[in-house]
Motif scaffolding. Structure first.
Motif, short mmCIF file in Angstrom:
data_model
loop_
_atom_site.label_atom_id
_atom_site.label_comp_id
_atom_site.label_asym_id
_atom_site.label_seq_id
_atom_site.Cartn_x
_atom_site.Cartn_y
_atom_site.Cartn_z
N ARG A 6 0.84 -1.21 0.00
CA ARG A 6 0.00 0.00 0.00
C ARG A 6 0.86 1.25 0.00
O ARG A 6 1.91 1.28 0.65
CB ARG A 6 -0.88 0.01 1.25
CG ARG A 6 -2.21 -0.67 1.00
CD ARG A 6 -3.22 -0.21 2.04
NE ARG A 6 -3.16 -1.07 3.21
CZ ARG A 6 -4.00 -0.96 4.23
NH1 ARG A 6 -4.93 -0.01 4.23
NH2 ARG A 6 -3.91 -1.76 5.25
N GLY A 7 0.41 2.28 -0.66
CA GLY A 7 1.14 3.55 -0.66
C GLY A 7 2.25 3.56 -1.69
O GLY A 7 2.22 2.81 -2.66
N HIS A 249 3.52 -6.65 8.71
CA HIS A 249 4.20 -5.35 8.79
C HIS A 249 5.13 -5.34 9.99
O HIS A 249 4.74 -5.75 11.08
CB HIS A 249 3.17 -4.23 8.96
CG HIS A 249 2.26 -4.08 7.78
ND1 HIS A 249 2.56 -3.29 6.70
CD2 HIS A 249 1.06 -4.66 7.51
CE1 HIS A 249 1.58 -3.37 5.82
NE2 HIS A 249 0.66 -4.20 6.28
N LEU A 250 6.36 -4.88 9.76
CA LEU A 250 7.32 -4.80 10.86
C LEU A 250 7.04 -3.58 11.70
O LEU A 250 6.66 -2.53 11.20
CB LEU A 250 8.74 -4.69 10.30
CG LEU A 250 9.40 -5.93 9.74
CD1 LEU A 250 10.87 -5.63 9.50
CD2 LEU A 250 9.26 -7.10 10.70
N ARG A 251 7.25 -3.71 13.00
CA ARG A 251 7.18 -2.56 13.90
C ARG A 251 8.59 -2.11 14.23
O ARG A 251 9.55 -2.85 14.04
CB ARG A 251 6.45 -2.93 15.19
CG ARG A 251 5.01 -3.28 14.96
CD ARG A 251 4.33 -3.61 16.27
NE ARG A 251 2.94 -3.96 16.01
CZ ARG A 251 2.07 -4.23 16.97
NH1 ARG A 251 2.45 -4.18 18.24
NH2 ARG A 251 0.83 -4.53 16.68
N LEU A 252 8.66 -0.90 14.79
CA LEU A 252 9.94 -0.35 15.20
C LEU A 252 10.64 -1.32 16.14
O LEU A 252 10.03 -1.83 17.07
CB LEU A 252 9.72 0.99 15.91
CG LEU A 252 10.97 1.78 16.26
CD1 LEU A 252 11.62 2.32 15.01
CD2 LEU A 252 10.62 2.93 17.18
N CYS A 380 2.37 7.16 2.32
CA CYS A 380 3.27 6.55 3.30
C CYS A 380 3.14 5.02 3.26
O CYS A 380 2.06 4.49 3.50
CB CYS A 380 2.98 7.03 4.72
SG CYS A 380 4.11 6.27 5.90
N LEU A 382 4.08 2.92 5.28
CA LEU A 382 3.89 2.34 6.61
C LEU A 382 2.52 2.67 7.19
O LEU A 382 2.16 2.19 8.26
CB LEU A 382 4.96 2.86 7.58
CG LEU A 382 6.41 2.64 7.16
CD1 LEU A 382 7.33 3.13 8.26
CD2 LEU A 382 6.68 1.19 6.87
N GLY A 383 1.76 3.53 6.49
CA GLY A 383 0.46 3.92 7.02
C GLY A 383 0.57 4.98 8.10
O GLY A 383 -0.31 5.12 8.94
N LEU A 384 1.67 5.75 8.09
CA LEU A 384 1.80 6.86 9.04
C LEU A 384 1.01 8.06 8.53
O LEU A 384 0.50 8.04 7.41
CB LEU A 384 3.27 7.25 9.21
CG LEU A 384 4.19 6.19 9.81
CD1 LEU A 384 5.64 6.61 9.69
CD2 LEU A 384 3.84 5.94 11.26
N TYR A 405 3.28 7.66 16.22
CA TYR A 405 4.22 6.63 15.77
C TYR A 405 5.29 7.22 14.85
O TYR A 405 5.77 6.57 13.94
CB TYR A 405 3.48 5.50 15.05
CG TYR A 405 2.47 4.78 15.92
CD1 TYR A 405 2.86 3.67 16.68
CD2 TYR A 405 1.16 5.21 16.00
CE1 TYR A 405 1.94 3.01 17.48
CE2 TYR A 405 0.24 4.55 16.80
CZ TYR A 405 0.64 3.46 17.54
OH TYR A 405 -0.26 2.80 18.32
N GLU A 408 8.52 5.50 13.85
CA GLU A 408 8.49 4.37 12.91
C GLU A 408 9.02 4.76 11.54
O GLU A 408 9.41 3.92 10.75
CB GLU A 408 7.05 3.87 12.73
CG GLU A 408 6.45 3.23 13.97
CD GLU A 408 6.81 1.77 14.07
OE1 GLU A 408 7.17 1.17 13.05
OE2 GLU A 408 6.72 1.23 15.19
#
Lengths: 445, 507
Positions: A6-7, A249-252, A380, A382-384, A405, A408
């Motif tokens: 996405r993005g 999805h990876l997180r920080l 984005c 990451l969806g930020l 976030y 991230e």
């Protein structure tokens, strides 16, 4: 498996400048500067002194600790000095400087053929560590550390990253077209380390020749396949790749291994093959020299430590009637800008991109107030919410920035690329993240 | 190798990305202008060249205001971003075609100066400048702003026709050949909206949520339920399309996140529907949007979507609509119902105010009276008329009410009769007529006179009305030149009132 994330954005690819130019080996004539910090982690410790004779492939800097990497001479000659030299970012870093004798005499024991099938898991890992291999896609993280996850049995996918989503750069494309067998061979070695995993070579659709070549080479390796994905920036980012392959999805703070993935650039995979099969340490790499300001855009095999100025000279220098305004190590999206081309190539430098026009300068002249149009939020990967993050960062509301976030952010620059108001979003986020980390380290002072 | 290179040969350094997309703020604004062109062109074709002048005045005034402001406060000149052009154009498309030119001029001035520049310029305003200016104009120049004409003749708008139960030709609504604002062509607006959606100038969330929630509200609470043709007219008239696609989607004053935009769209749709069904004006959408604008900072505060990595996986049975969305919808509904409740509560007050207004007009036509009281005899005579026109030779003149005017002592000084003529050029004419006890006229005052401006409307001027004072029949009264129909209707109604009074006057 999906074919995209996405993005993201679609910057002008500009790969046609050099994509069909076959590799040319650049034999440097000037001095070779081997920086001892070319990777994430501790700098290597020098093991040679001024006046020592060295040969190509000889160890000159020894890995200092677990997260570090060996450094090898990329030419033969005499050690001129061990002294701080300026790196691409303008920082003074300790370096081994070699007076190149132009002979490129190989050191003993380099280039000896081995049979990877007969090697144990530990022997393979040792070979990768010995060769000083780091992430050649740009991160420069020591590869053998990546290959030793805490729970190796949970690794589901070994992914060779051949996305090469940065505009202008095409050295990985050429690598896949020229040495598909070596990349497939490298994947075979990695799959031996993780017998339960599946191997994937992920390539963007704009490289049909590379896809065809890799498909043919991968057929001969069990459990290895090619995954063509849509052409979109930042597909080559580790997080985008993992999202496409696993849907996760990876997180920080999470590592790819936490979701069962190990991602290595195709040039890293090739280096692994060369190290294990041919006992060849990492002393050269593929580099694209491109951009509108270059006379003859090229793909080069470059001895590490060669001055970028020599790379430019090899590509015919600057076009007539053009003034060089900006030079980048890497591509325009993630690359950094040089103040001066007289600094040495490093393991993670995949390109030299030269422009007669500075897009940042132009953008600054077109900058307006934020329209709140929300295009950044939609791009984005990451969806930020970059629009809100920027507003928080501008008023130094770090608490809210973290709540959004904002830490991230991977600084891919998609938001900044698409912003009609030409706001310097990525710059703001990079700075804010650094400030927040500094505050955390300093105990909130 | 020199450790340092000469400064002149150093290259530009900066942080990335070193490639930027082609889109600029000016292009974004230009796209909006392009998208408004179909509606503008159809509007000018329908209403004539004067409307082009209105559009031009609004645009020029907006640009000029911003330029002068930037110059005056020594700010970087910002007219180049074209946002002022967009504001001026949007405002002009929301104006009646024949407004005096000072209306678009002042409107654009207000929009740019008060709503935009004073709040910090582009991107900083909290309400849509064009719509806020329109609401300002509606309050300041109510007559000019609600005088909708077609071919120079005041004509009811489709929405007004719908309110009166008349049939509306949907084809004309689409083509924009009805009475209304300059940008009233549904076809032109839809064409522009499709363009904006394709180039990414707007996203689907706000228009979809607005139109859907509005339609549902009108269907549930409107006059004709879910009858398709009724809903279509309700959707294509009264600025719903303009609001949903162009005004509510103004990026500066709408939420930036996708879920926030959905909630905001629902709030706009519900308020538009509520104001249209329960409100008193045709300008429900304008008010609904600028009120919803004020909710946006709150929506942006509570509706922040989490990054993909932190969102709940849907297959785990997590709620698809976030809790905050439901909360906000509920708030929107409650606010809407509360507003309609306030309207119902204040409805009687409004009626009383109208009565007070009538009392004022009574005093105007019968200045000697201090107090007014019903008269049983006259009331009975009016009741006997049963709401039918009085007499045969007075056209369709209806006696509404009669009231006795008294001195403080209680002595009757005269009477006031309220009369309506159904023979007006544009509709009903209602006036109060003051009479002495012997039937001499003391004054005439209009409570309802919607005649053609500059013609029938002159019947409300003293030049005409003063002729009635002191006479006891209308033979000496001269009709207003060019407004014979209106004048004759009024004179007939006065004669009817005089005859009625003579026949029923209390002794």
């Amino acid at each position: 498996m999906k074919t995209t994330f996405r993005g993201g954005v679609h910057p002008k690819e500009c790969k046609e400048l050099a994509r069909d130019v076959p590799f040319e080996t650049l034999l440097p004539t000037g001095e070779i500067v081997l920086l001892l910090a070319q990777h994430i982690g501790k700098p290597a410790a020098p093991v040679v002194q001024k006046g020592d004779e060295v040969k190509m492939g000889q160890l000159v800097g020894k890995a200092d600790g677990f997260v570090s990497a060996n450094i090898y001479a990329s030419c033969s000659g005499k050690v001129k000095a061990v002294e701080p030299r300026r790196n691409v970012a303008g920082k003074m870093v300790n370096a081994v400087v070699i007076d190149n004798d132009g002979q490129f005499t190989l050191a003993e024991g380099v280039g000896v053929e081995r049979n990877p099938e007969a090697m144990s898991r530990q022997e393979i890992l040792d070979a990768v560590g010995w060769a000083g291999i780091v992430g050649l896609g740009g991160a420069g993280f020591p590869t053998q550390v990546k290959l030793m996850p805490r729970e190796p049995e949970k690794i589901e996918y070994i992914i060779a990253n051949g996305a090469e989503c940065e505009p202008y750069i095409c050295c990985d494309d050429q690598l896949m077209r020229t040495y598909p067998e070596e990349i497939a061979g490298g994947m075979k070695i990695l799959l031996r380390l993780f017998p339960t995993a599946k191997g994937i070579v992920l390539i963007e659709e704009n490289k049909p020749e590379a896809i065809a070549a890799m498909r043919q080479a991968c057929e001969k390796v069990e459990n290895l396949s090619v995954l063509p994905v849509k052409t979109k920036y930042p597909q080559g980012g580790e997080r985008s790749i993992i999202t496409v392959v696993t849907g996760k999805h990876l997180r920080l703070g999470m590592l790819p291994a936490d979701v069962g993935c190990i991602v290595d650039n195709v040039s890293t995979v090739r280096a692994i093959y060369r190290a294990v099969r041919w006992t060849e340490p990492l002393y050269e790499r593929a580099v694209t020299v491109s951009g509108e300001a270059v006379k003859h855009p090229k793909n080069l095999i470059v001895k590490l430590g060669t001055s970028f100025q020599e790379l430019l000279d090899c590509a015919g220098g600057i076009k007539e009637g053009v003034t060089l305004k900006k030079a980048l190590y890497g591509g325009p999206m993630m690359g950094g800008a040089f103040a001066d081309l007289n600094c040495p190539t490093m393991k993670n430098n995949n390109a030299l991109t030269l422009f007669a026009e500075d897009a940042v300068e132009k953008a600054f002249s077109q900058m307006t107030a934020c329209l709140k149009c929300g295009r950044c939020n939609r791009t984005c990967p990451l969806g930020l919410q970059p629009q809100m993050m920027a507003a928080a960062a501008e008023r130094r509301d770090y608490e809210y920035y973290e709540k959004l976030y904002g830490l991230e952010c991977v600084s891919c620059g998609s938001c900044t690329y698409g912003c009609p108001a030409k706001r310097p979003l990525m710059q703001l986020f990079t700075q804010t993240k650094a400030e927040i980390m500094a505050i955390r380290k300093g105990g909130g002072k | 190798m020199a450790a340092f290179t000469k400064r002149e040969t150093l290259l530009n350094i900066s942080t990335g990305p070193h490639a930027r997309g082609p889109l600029t703020t000016r292009m974004v604004m230009l796209d909006v202008v392009i998208s408004l062109l179909p509606a503008t062109i159809l509007g000018v074709l329908n209403f004539g060249w004067y409307s082009a002048l209105v559009v031009l005045t609004a645009v020029l005034s907006a640009v000029l205001t911003e330029a002068v402001f930037c110059w005056a406060v020594k700010k970087k000149q910002t007219v180049g971003d074209l946002s002022a052009v967009v504001t001026g154009l949007m405002l002009s498309l929301c104006l009646p075609a024949e407004v005096p030119l000072y209306v678009p001029f002042l409107g654009s001035l207000f929009a740019i100066l008060f709503v935009k520049c004073f709040f910090g310029g582009l991107g900083k305003n909290i309400m849509n400048p064009a719509l806020t200016a329109r609401c300002f104009l509606l309050i300041a120049f109510g007559n000019a702003m609600t005088n909708y004409t077609l071919d120079g003749v005041t004509t009811a708008t489709p929405l007004a026709m719908l309110a009166n139960g008349q049939a509306v030709d949907l084809y004309r609504v689409f083509a924009g050949t009805t009475s209304g604002v300059i940008g009233c062509s549904a076809l032109g607006l839809i064409a522009g909206a499709v363009y904006l959606l394709i180039v990414g100038g707007i996203t689907w969330e706000i228009p979809a949520a607005t139109i859907l929630s509005y339609t549902v509200f009108i269907g549930l609470f409107g006059a004709k339920g879910f009858e398709p043709e009724y809903l279509a007219v309700q959707l294509c008239t009264g600025g719903v399309l303009m609001g949903a696609f162009f005004m509510a989607t103004d990026p500066v004053t709408c939420p930036t996140t996708s879920p926030g935009q959905l909630v905001y769209g629902v709030v706009v749709g519900l308020l538009s529907g509520l104001f249209r069904v329960k409100g008193t004006t045709q300008d429900s959408v304008s008010y609904a949007i600028i009120m919803s604008n004020l909710v946006v900072p709150f929506i942006d505060m509570v509706m922040v979507p989490k990054p993909y990595a932190y969102r709940a996986q849907r297959e785990k049975g997590a709620r698809i609509i976030p809790k905050a969305a439901l909360t906000l919808c509920a708030i929107g509904l409650v606010a809407g119902l509360a507003l309609s409740g306030i309207y119902t509560l204040t409805k009687d007050t409004i009626y009383e105010q109208q009565l007070a207004a009538s009392a004022a007009s009574y005093r105007e036509v019968l200045p000697d009276a201090q107090d007014f009281a019903p008269d049983e005899g006259l009331d009975a005579a009016i009741a006997a008329l049963n709401g039918e026109p009085y007499g045969e030779s007075y056209g369709r003149s209806i006696i509404n009410q009669a009231i006795a005017g008294k001195k403080a002592s209680g002595a009757t000084v005269g009477y006031v009769l309220s009369v309506t003529s159904k023979d007006g050029f544009e509709g009903d004419i209602t006036f109060s007529l003051g009479l002495t006890r012997d039937g001499t006229i003391t004054g005439i005052a209009f409570t309802e006179l919607n005649e053609t401006p500059g013609k029938g409307s002159l019947c409300g001027e003293p030049a005409f009305t003063d002729q009635f004072k002191g006479v006891s029949d209308t033979s000496p009264v001269n009709a207003v030149s060019g407004a014979t129909v209106s004048s004759v209707a009024i004179m007939n109604a006065v004669d009817a009132a005089l005859d009625f009074f003579a026949a029923n006057a209390p002794q």
